[in-house]
Design a protein around this motif. Structure first.
Motif, PDB file in Angstrom:
ATOM      1  N   PHE A  68      -0.407  -9.131  -0.192  1.00 24.98           N
ATOM      2  CA  PHE A  68       0.234  -7.674   0.182  1.00 24.98           C
ATOM      3  C   PHE A  68      -0.014  -6.756  -0.592  1.00 24.98           C
ATOM      4  O   PHE A  68       0.008  -6.551  -2.000  1.00 24.98           O
ATOM      5  CB  PHE A  68       1.891  -7.730   0.373  1.00 24.98           C
ATOM      6  N   ALA A 312      -1.142  -8.092  13.713  1.00 25.16           N
ATOM      7  CA  ALA A 312      -1.070  -7.932  12.105  1.00 25.16           C
ATOM      8  C   ALA A 312      -0.305  -9.281  11.770  1.00 25.16           C
ATOM      9  O   ALA A 312       0.867  -9.661  12.119  1.00 25.16           O
ATOM     10  CB  ALA A 312      -0.029  -6.869  11.898  1.00 25.16           C
ATOM     11  N   THR A 314       1.739 -10.418   9.677  1.00 25.47           N
ATOM     12  CA  THR A 314       2.845 -10.161   8.579  1.00 25.47           C
ATOM     13  C   THR A 314       3.645 -11.041   7.932  1.00 25.47           C
ATOM     14  O   THR A 314       3.421 -12.333   8.597  1.00 25.47           O
ATOM     15  CB  THR A 314       4.010  -9.180   9.504  1.00 25.47           C
ATOM     16  N   SER A 315       4.120 -10.878   7.007  1.00 25.28           N
ATOM     17  CA  SER A 315       4.854 -12.168   6.472  1.00 25.28           C
ATOM     18  C   SER A 315       6.111 -12.256   7.301  1.00 25.28           C
ATOM     19  O   SER A 315       6.521 -13.575   7.479  1.00 25.28           O
ATOM     20  CB  SER A 315       5.685 -11.604   4.981  1.00 25.28           C
ATOM     21  N   LYS A 316       6.845 -11.460   7.936  1.00 28.72           N
ATOM     22  CA  LYS A 316       7.944 -11.524   8.807  1.00 28.72           C
ATOM     23  C   LYS A 316       7.378 -12.305  10.019  1.00 28.72           C
ATOM     24  O   LYS A 316       8.538 -13.155  10.532  1.00 28.72           O
ATOM     25  CB  LYS A 316       8.244 -10.080   9.584  1.00 28.72           C
ATOM     26  N   ASP A 336      -5.735  -9.194  11.795  1.00 32.47           N
ATOM     27  CA  ASP A 336      -5.324  -8.398  10.602  1.00 32.47           C
ATOM     28  C   ASP A 336      -6.458  -7.606   9.933  1.00 32.47           C
ATOM     29  O   ASP A 336      -7.585  -7.874  10.063  1.00 32.47           O
ATOM     30  CB  ASP A 336      -4.468  -9.147   9.678  1.00 32.47           C
ATOM     31  N   THR A 337      -6.022  -6.502   9.190  1.00 32.87           N
ATOM     32  CA  THR A 337      -6.984  -5.680   8.424  1.00 32.87           C
ATOM     33  C   THR A 337      -6.948  -6.627   6.831  1.00 32.87           C
ATOM     34  O   THR A 337      -8.209  -5.882   6.166  1.00 32.87           O
ATOM     35  CB  THR A 337      -6.315  -4.326   8.098  1.00 32.87           C
ATOM     36  N   THR A 338      -6.340  -7.151   6.475  1.00 30.81           N
ATOM     37  CA  THR A 338      -6.413  -7.760   5.241  1.00 30.81           C
ATOM     38  C   THR A 338      -7.717  -8.957   4.922  1.00 30.81           C
ATOM     39  O   THR A 338      -7.332  -9.784   5.260  1.00 30.81           O
ATOM     40  CB  THR A 338      -4.989  -8.211   4.448  1.00 30.81           C
ATOM     41  N   LYS A 341      -6.656 -12.298   4.264  1.00 31.02           N
ATOM     42  CA  LYS A 341      -5.913 -13.346   5.404  1.00 31.02           C
ATOM     43  C   LYS A 341      -7.134 -13.822   6.223  1.00 31.02           C
ATOM     44  O   LYS A 341      -6.829 -14.772   7.030  1.00 31.02           O
ATOM     45  CB  LYS A 341      -4.828 -12.531   5.880  1.00 31.02           C
ATOM     46  N   MET A 356     -10.115  -7.333  12.630  1.00 25.08           N
ATOM     47  CA  MET A 356      -9.915  -6.102  13.894  1.00 25.08           C
ATOM     48  C   MET A 356     -11.327  -5.978  14.695  1.00 25.08           C
ATOM     49  O   MET A 356     -10.963  -5.721  15.976  1.00 25.08           O
ATOM     50  CB  MET A 356      -9.687  -4.809  13.246  1.00 25.08           C
ATOM     51  N   HIS A 374       5.323  -0.725  11.976  1.00 25.82           N
ATOM     52  CA  HIS A 374       4.316  -0.138  11.723  1.00 25.82           C
ATOM     53  C   HIS A 374       3.855   0.697  13.252  1.00 25.82           C
ATOM     54  O   HIS A 374       2.652   0.918  13.199  1.00 25.82           O
ATOM     55  CB  HIS A 374       3.147  -0.390  10.924  1.00 25.82           C
ATOM     56  N   ILE A 378      -0.023   2.214  14.113  1.00 28.05           N
ATOM     57  CA  ILE A 378      -0.722   1.394  15.012  1.00 28.05           C
ATOM     58  C   ILE A 378      -1.200   1.886  16.272  1.00 28.05           C
ATOM     59  O   ILE A 378      -2.380   2.016  16.575  1.00 28.05           O
ATOM     60  CB  ILE A 378      -0.217  -0.188  14.967  1.00 28.05           C
ATOM     61  N   LYS A 381      -3.626   4.482  15.975  1.00 33.89           N
ATOM     62  CA  LYS A 381      -5.176   4.173  15.711  1.00 33.89           C
ATOM     63  C   LYS A 381      -5.707   3.450  17.102  1.00 33.89           C
ATOM     64  O   LYS A 381      -6.769   3.579  17.264  1.00 33.89           O
ATOM     65  CB  LYS A 381      -4.861   2.871  14.858  1.00 33.89           C
TER      66      LYS A 381
HETATM   67  P1  TMP Z   1       3.863  -7.145   5.671  1.00 35.28           P
HETATM   68  O1  TMP Z   1       4.814  -6.827   6.992  1.00 35.28           O
HETATM   69  O2  TMP Z   1       4.285  -8.412   5.448  1.00 35.28           O
HETATM   70  O3  TMP Z   1       3.838  -6.121   4.859  1.00 35.28           O
HETATM   71  O4  TMP Z   1       2.352  -7.127   6.390  1.00 35.28           O
HETATM   72  C1  TMP Z   1       1.726  -6.201   7.070  1.00 35.28           C
HETATM   73  C2  TMP Z   1       0.436  -6.759   7.675  1.00 35.28           C
HETATM   74  O5  TMP Z   1      -0.046  -6.053   8.676  1.00 35.28           O
HETATM   75  C3  TMP Z   1      -0.606  -6.412   6.411  1.00 35.28           C
HETATM   76  O6  TMP Z   1      -1.305  -7.864   6.482  1.00 35.28           O
HETATM   77  C4  TMP Z   1      -1.853  -5.716   6.976  1.00 35.28           C
HETATM   78  C5  TMP Z   1      -1.329  -5.588   8.641  1.00 35.28           C
HETATM   79  N1  TMP Z   1      -1.674  -4.559   9.211  1.00 35.28           N
HETATM   80  C6  TMP Z   1      -2.710  -4.290  10.004  1.00 35.28           C
HETATM   81  O7  TMP Z   1      -3.341  -5.181  10.305  1.00 35.28           O
HETATM   82  N2  TMP Z   1      -2.774  -3.191  10.635  1.00 35.28           N
HETATM   83  C7  TMP Z   1      -2.059  -1.747  10.408  1.00 35.28           C
HETATM   84  O8  TMP Z   1      -2.443  -0.888  11.001  1.00 35.28           O
HETATM   85  C8  TMP Z   1      -0.916  -2.068   9.708  1.00 35.28           C
HETATM   86  C9  TMP Z   1      -0.138  -0.912   9.271  1.00 35.28           C
HETATM   87  C10 TMP Z   1      -0.833  -3.234   8.913  1.00 35.28           C
END
Ligand code: TMP
Length: 398
Positions: A68, A312, A314-316, A336-338, A341, A356, A374, A378, A381
């Motif tokens: 993160f 995305a 997410t951890s959630k 996801d953008t990370t 991951k 993406m 988010h 998003i 974008k």
């Molecule tokens: P989180 O809710 O655990 O903080 O993770 C957010 C994840 O969402 C993180 O892996 C990046 C991803 N993300 C995108 O892929 N695109 C986006 O525009 C945003 C804001 C987050």
């Protein structure tokens, strides 16, 4: 189960079943040795505190590969800029500031060109190293009593200790508050923001519940916890981040007057049973209904031959996918953008995580927005994709 702070009994709220680590994105070769625990929640009536009954050890979660990065969201960057302006307004030019859980330095960067002496504590090496590269004084350590003892220039001299989305990660709140007591000067303030229990109940955003979020706080619980240690909650400021958060301001007892805004929030919590077990009973039913509705929605889409992806990782999303039993037969992939991951698989349900770029080239008929908090950033974008006939959905009303 006993409350982690007072040893009083806590009542069970809801169990989400067998759960992997929320951020445990993994390679195929590691599927067999994946770690699971039972994600169960409880409520301490004495402290009005919503908490996990059991959780993996922090060292298992906040390790060298913690994926993160605060700076990955433009909105969060601007949120921290505004937050730092508020903090600057409370500090003098030579004040001392500490951030707990300073991540990649996104927040402390805002103090880099001032005379304010700041230090951050960040246990995950990869993100702490990024902060150091950005010239942030980042200690690659957990914030704990043992780890602050040699911070001589900060002991009893710190004006403000800040934290965002991190206090709920710390199991031992007694150690945390003891450390804060040792660091803050006479008029010092502890200011932190966390996902808000009232918002979670209202939105049925049960995906706020995962291994890293050991507590989901309310103003009532924070007031009661800090009162145990001779501190006082003096203000609570609602935030829209993370789907509804609260910023809490704590001072030493009898030092400052509590705000009118705080008494309104405490009244609201009383009226809506957020300070007692009644709201937890309703929340359990709401979660079960949300799960059943989501499964039905996905089942119908699949019966109609539709393809679905997740947006995305997410951890959630780990709580949702595992509690609702949604796997790769239902979602083709999660984009996801990370970079850390991409190429891996989602914890527990093993849905592929893709870039993406892959998402844009392989659009599906429906998109599950896991990063619903988010949404504005998003959707801005993804204007082009929004124009297409694609069904964006989530377990929360978008
Ligand atoms: P989180 O809710 O655990 O903080 O993770 C957010 C994840 O969402 C993180 O892996 C990046 C991803 N993300 C995108 O892929 N695109 C986006 O525009 C945003 C804001 C987050």
């Amino acid at each position: 189960m006993k409350c982690k702070i007072t040893n009083n009994k806590i009542k069970n709220v809801i169990s989400f079943g067998k759960m992997p680590l929320a951020n445990g994105f993994l390679d195929k070769k590691d599927f067999k040795k994946e770690f699971f625990y039972n994600l169960e929640t409880g409520f301490s009536e004495k402290l009005s505190l919503f908490q996990l009954n059991d959780h993996p050890k922090p060292k298992q979660m906040f390790n060298i590969k913690y994926p993160f990065f605060t700076g990955s969201s433009k909105y969060m960057k601007s949120h921290f800029q505004k937050y730092s302006k508020m903090i600057k307004g409370l500090l003098k030019s030579n004040s001392k500031l500490i951030e707990i859980g300073s991540n990649d330095g996104t927040f402390l960067k805002n103090f880099a060109n001032s005379k304010i002496k700041s230090v951050g504590f960040e246990p995950s090496k990869n993100v702490s190293d990024i902060a150091k590269k950005n010239k942030i004084d980042s200690r690659n350590k957990f914030f704990s009593y043992k780890n602050i003892l040699n911070e001589n220039s900060f002991l009893n001299k710190t004006d403000i200790i800040c934290a965002s989305n991190v206090i709920c990660h710390i199991p031992d709140l007694k150690d945390l508050i003891k450390s804060i007591d040792l660091l803050l000067n006479k008029n010092g303030l502890f200011i932190f923001e966390e996902p808000y229990l009232g918002s979670m109940f209202e939105k049925v955003s049960y995906d706020q519940i995962y291994d890293e979020h050991i507590y989901i706080f309310s103003a009532s619980s924070i007031k009661k916890i800090f009162n145990l240690f001779d501190f006082e909650l003096i203000d609570a400021i609602p935030q829209i981040t993370h789907g509804g958060s609260m910023r809490y301001i704590i001072s030493r007892s009898k030092n400052r007057k509590a705000s009118k805004r705080l008494s309104k929030i405490l009244d609201y919590e009383k009226k809506n049973n957020i300070d007692n077990f009644e709201s937890c009973k309703k929340f359990k039913k709401d979660c079960e209904n949300s799960r059943d509705n989501l499964r039905l929605k996905i089942k119908k889409l699949k019966e109609n031959g539709k393809t679905i992806c997740g947006y995305a990782a997410t951890s959630k999303s780990t709580t949702i996918l595992n509690y609702c039993n949604i796997d790769s037969t239902m979602l083709d992939y999660i984009a996801d953008t990370t970079p850390e991951k991409i190429g891996k698989y989602s914890p527990g349900k093993h849905i592929p995580i893709v870039s993406m770029d892959h998402f844009r080239k392989n659009l599906t008929d429906a998109i599950y927005l896991f990063a619903w908090n988010h949404k504005n950033e998003i959707f801005k974008k993804e204007k082009k994709i929004l124009k297409k006939k694609i069904n964006w959905f989530s377990h929360i009303k978008l």
